[in-house]
Design a protein around this motif. Structure first.
Motif, short mmCIF file in Angstrom:
data_model
loop_
_atom_site.label_atom_id
_atom_site.label_comp_id
_atom_site.label_asym_id
_atom_site.label_seq_id
_atom_site.Cartn_x
_atom_site.Cartn_y
_atom_site.Cartn_z
N ARG A 239 52.26 -6.84 -11.41
CA ARG A 239 53.39 -6.94 -10.47
C ARG A 239 52.90 -7.26 -9.06
NH1 ARG A 239 55.58 -2.70 -13.73
NH2 ARG A 239 54.56 -1.14 -12.40
N GLN A 240 51.75 -6.72 -8.69
CA GLN A 240 51.17 -7.06 -7.39
C GLN A 240 50.87 -8.55 -7.29
OE1 GLN A 240 47.74 -4.57 -6.81
NE2 GLN A 240 48.95 -2.81 -6.09
N ALA A 241 50.40 -9.12 -8.40
CA ALA A 241 50.12 -10.56 -8.41
C ALA A 241 51.40 -11.35 -8.15
CB ALA A 241 49.50 -10.96 -9.75
N VAL A 242 52.52 -10.92 -8.74
CA VAL A 242 53.80 -11.59 -8.50
C VAL A 242 54.19 -11.47 -7.04
CG1 VAL A 242 56.25 -11.66 -9.12
CG2 VAL A 242 54.54 -11.16 -10.88
N ASP A 243 54.02 -10.28 -6.49
CA ASP A 243 54.40 -10.03 -5.10
C ASP A 243 53.58 -10.88 -4.13
OD1 ASP A 243 56.22 -8.14 -5.97
OD2 ASP A 243 54.88 -6.43 -5.61
N PRO A 250 49.73 -20.56 -9.31
CA PRO A 250 50.25 -20.06 -10.59
C PRO A 250 50.04 -18.55 -10.75
CG PRO A 250 48.11 -21.04 -10.95
CD PRO A 250 48.43 -21.25 -9.48
N LEU A 251 49.63 -17.86 -9.69
CA LEU A 251 49.21 -16.47 -9.79
C LEU A 251 50.27 -15.56 -10.39
CD1 LEU A 251 46.92 -14.48 -9.18
CD2 LEU A 251 47.95 -14.12 -6.92
N ALA A 252 51.54 -15.82 -10.11
CA ALA A 252 52.61 -14.96 -10.64
C ALA A 252 52.59 -14.93 -12.17
CB ALA A 252 53.97 -15.42 -10.14
N GLY A 253 52.02 -15.95 -12.78
CA GLY A 253 51.94 -16.00 -14.23
C GLY A 253 51.08 -14.91 -14.83
N ILE A 254 50.30 -14.21 -14.02
CA ILE A 254 49.50 -13.10 -14.51
C ILE A 254 50.40 -12.05 -15.17
CG2 ILE A 254 48.04 -11.16 -13.77
CD1 ILE A 254 46.54 -13.81 -13.96
N TYR A 255 51.62 -11.91 -14.66
CA TYR A 255 52.55 -10.94 -15.25
C TYR A 255 52.88 -11.31 -16.69
CZ TYR A 255 56.39 -7.63 -15.67
OH TYR A 255 57.18 -6.60 -16.08
N LEU A 256 52.96 -12.57 -16.98
CA LEU A 256 53.23 -13.02 -18.36
C LEU A 256 52.07 -12.67 -19.28
CD1 LEU A 256 54.64 -16.54 -17.42
CD2 LEU A 256 55.95 -14.45 -17.87
N HIS A 257 50.86 -12.76 -18.76
CA HIS A 257 49.70 -12.39 -19.56
C HIS A 257 49.70 -10.89 -19.84
CE1 HIS A 257 47.82 -16.28 -19.69
NE2 HIS A 257 47.81 -16.39 -18.37
N ALA A 258 50.21 -10.11 -18.89
CA ALA A 258 50.31 -8.67 -19.13
C ALA A 258 51.27 -8.38 -20.27
CB ALA A 258 50.76 -7.96 -17.85
N LEU A 259 52.40 -9.06 -20.29
CA LEU A 259 53.35 -8.88 -21.39
C LEU A 259 52.74 -9.33 -22.71
CD1 LEU A 259 56.69 -10.11 -19.75
CD2 LEU A 259 55.84 -7.77 -19.96
N GLN A 260 52.02 -10.42 -22.67
CA GLN A 260 51.36 -10.92 -23.88
C GLN A 260 50.34 -9.90 -24.38
OE1 GLN A 260 49.11 -14.52 -23.27
NE2 GLN A 260 48.94 -14.96 -25.45
N MET A 275 63.16 -4.94 -19.66
CA MET A 275 63.22 -4.02 -18.53
C MET A 275 62.82 -4.71 -17.23
SD MET A 275 61.28 -0.90 -20.50
CE MET A 275 61.13 0.11 -19.03
N SER A 276 62.37 -5.95 -17.31
CA SER A 276 61.78 -6.62 -16.15
C SER A 276 62.41 -7.98 -15.89
CB SER A 276 60.27 -6.78 -16.37
OG SER A 276 59.67 -5.58 -16.75
N ARG A 277 63.68 -8.10 -16.17
CA ARG A 277 64.34 -9.40 -16.03
C ARG A 277 64.20 -9.96 -14.62
NH1 ARG A 277 70.55 -10.74 -17.94
NH2 ARG A 277 70.70 -12.83 -17.02
N GLY A 278 64.39 -9.11 -13.62
CA GLY A 278 64.28 -9.57 -12.24
C GLY A 278 62.89 -10.08 -11.92
N THR A 279 61.87 -9.38 -12.41
CA THR A 279 60.49 -9.81 -12.17
C THR A 279 60.23 -11.16 -12.84
OG1 THR A 279 59.73 -7.51 -12.05
CG2 THR A 279 58.07 -9.19 -12.47
N LEU A 280 60.73 -11.32 -14.04
CA LEU A 280 60.53 -12.58 -14.75
C LEU A 280 61.20 -13.74 -14.02
CD1 LEU A 280 60.95 -11.38 -18.43
CD2 LEU A 280 58.88 -12.33 -17.41
N GLU A 281 62.36 -13.50 -13.48
CA GLU A 281 63.06 -14.56 -12.75
C GLU A 281 62.32 -14.90 -11.46
OE1 GLU A 281 67.12 -13.28 -12.53
OE2 GLU A 281 67.52 -13.84 -14.63
N ARG A 282 61.64 -13.91 -10.87
CA ARG A 282 60.79 -14.20 -9.71
C ARG A 282 59.58 -15.02 -10.12
NH1 ARG A 282 59.08 -8.80 -7.75
NH2 ARG A 282 57.87 -10.01 -6.24
N VAL A 283 59.04 -14.72 -11.30
CA VAL A 283 57.92 -15.52 -11.82
C VAL A 283 58.37 -16.96 -12.00
CG1 VAL A 283 56.37 -15.88 -13.78
CG2 VAL A 283 56.79 -13.55 -12.93
N LYS A 310 63.52 -13.05 -24.38
CA LYS A 310 63.50 -11.63 -24.75
C LYS A 310 64.30 -10.80 -23.76
CE LYS A 310 60.70 -11.62 -28.37
NZ LYS A 310 61.12 -11.10 -29.70
N ALA A 311 64.27 -11.20 -22.49
CA ALA A 311 64.99 -10.47 -21.44
C ALA A 311 66.47 -10.83 -21.39
CB ALA A 311 64.35 -10.75 -20.09
#
Length: 368
Positions: A239-243, A250-260, A275-283, A310-311
């Motif tokens: 989440r810090q990477a997204v922020d 492409p750094l925000a994509g790190i959150y996708l790797h966490a889900l993976q 549970m993280s729809r808002g975060t995904l939309e920010r990604v 999924k979200a």
């Protein structure tokens, strides 16, 4: 046929129809009834599971082939120039170092010639350190610790200090270059560095390249539950990477790797995605500013489309499927027996469940 047998057959047919209808409701219906062009998507006939995204431009492939041919012929100068051409774009410089590593995997005598000719060259020293680390990891393999033979684990652990030492030496040759620190944080994970020890290395890396994509990916592995962290620590890091992701990175994509990563260890990535729809939309918004020719972008778009689906963010998922175009040779589709079918089904679900948009998305926007 007896009455009892007839009743049994009718009962089975009714059950099958009910099951079919239930699956249609849950998964958006059969892809056979789905018309991609009506949603601005490429025809299923052109879907290609051979690649995650469009091939690199011919001139890039020719450049890499020329570097490889020169290196295998014993001339290291083309490799040195290839990396140096990235300048202070540290992500690009690391990517080019990884290309040289692949070339060295087919024959590495030229690396020693380079190091001998230019002992003060940080790129040559970083490449050498990275090769040492990858040779160690090759011995270990990619399995979980309990799956690795004791003899192989001992050899692996014995090889790591040399790689760490070589990376530390490389860091002194060019104090600005974060490359050696990427090698060090990767080795630190395998050497079971404590959180405190790891954070020291991490501060050094991010002081030189705060948004280094590969560096963040390696750190994510350290913080995940299968190594030295937990789901909570890994997700907080992601989440810090997204922020912090700057425009164009492409750094925000790190959150996708966490889900993976969650999915790899227990199929909970989809639950977290909901549970993280808002975060995904920010990604999605962040990746929208990344250059189309960024090497990380295609695979990230596949992950993003999957987790947006999924979200239940169907409109945003559909937009990713439009941007992906014909390519479906990436996770998660490749985890299925037929990636084309899996991909086509997923985009059908997104299309059918997305709210109608004003105006038409015509097929002219579809990337082929």
């Amino acid at each position: 046929m007896s009455e009892s047998m007839t009743a049994l057959v009718i009962g089975l047919l009714v059950a099958l129809i009910a099951l079919y209808r239930d699956r249609s409701r849950r998964f958006g219906g059969p892809a056979a009834d789905f018309t991609p062009a009506a949603y601005g998507l490429v025809p299923r006939e052109v879907l290609d599971a051979g690649r995650a995204g469009a091939p690199q431009p011919a001139h890039r492939l020719q450049e890499m082939q020329a570097v490889a041919d020169a290196a295998w012929g014993g001339d290291w100068r083309a490799a040195a120039a290839y990396v140096a051409a990235a300048g202070d774009d540290w992500d690009a410089r690391w990517s080019r170092t990884e290309v040289l590593q692949e070339i060295a995997g087919e024959g590495d005598q030229w690396v020693e010639k380079w190091r001998s000719a230019e002992p003060e060259n940080a790129d040559a020293a970083t490449l050498y350190a990275s090769l040492l680390l990858h040779r160690a990891w090759y011995v270990r393999g990619t399995g979980y610790a309990h799956e690795v033979l004791d003899s192989d684990m001992k050899r692996f652990e014995a090889m790591l200090p040399q790689a760490m030492s070589a990376a530390a030496d490389a860091s002194k040759l060019d104090p600005r270059n974060p490359g050696p620190w990427v090698v060090m944080i990767t080795a630190a994970r395998a050497m079971s560095y404590s959180h405190k020890q790891f954070r020291v290395l991490w501060r050094e890396l991010t002081a030189r390249a705060p948004y280094h994509y590969s560096g963040h990916w390696q750190a994510l592995q350290y913080w995940c539950g299968k190594w030295h962290g937990s789901d909570r620590l890994m997700l907080a890091f992601a989440r810090q990477a997204v922020d912090r992701a700057p425009a164009g990175s492409p750094l925000a994509g790190i959150y996708l790797h966490a889900l993976q990563e969650l999915d790899k260890r227990g199929s909970t990535g989809g639950i977290r995605a909901r549970m993280s729809r808002g975060t995904l939309e920010r990604v999605a918004q962040s990746l929208g500013h990344v250059s189309p020719d960024d090497e990380a972008l295609p695979r990230l778009r596949h992950l993003l489309a999957h987790y947006l689906l999924k979200a239940r963010s169907h409109e945003a998922a559909l937009e990713q499927f439009r941007l992906i175009g014909r390519w479906c040779g990436a996770f998660p589709w490749t985890a299925f027996g037929d990636p084309v079918v899996a991909f086509d089904h997923a985009r059908a679900v997104a299309a059918r469940r997305a709210k109608p948009q004003a105006g038409s998305r015509g097929t002219a926007t579809m990337p082929l």
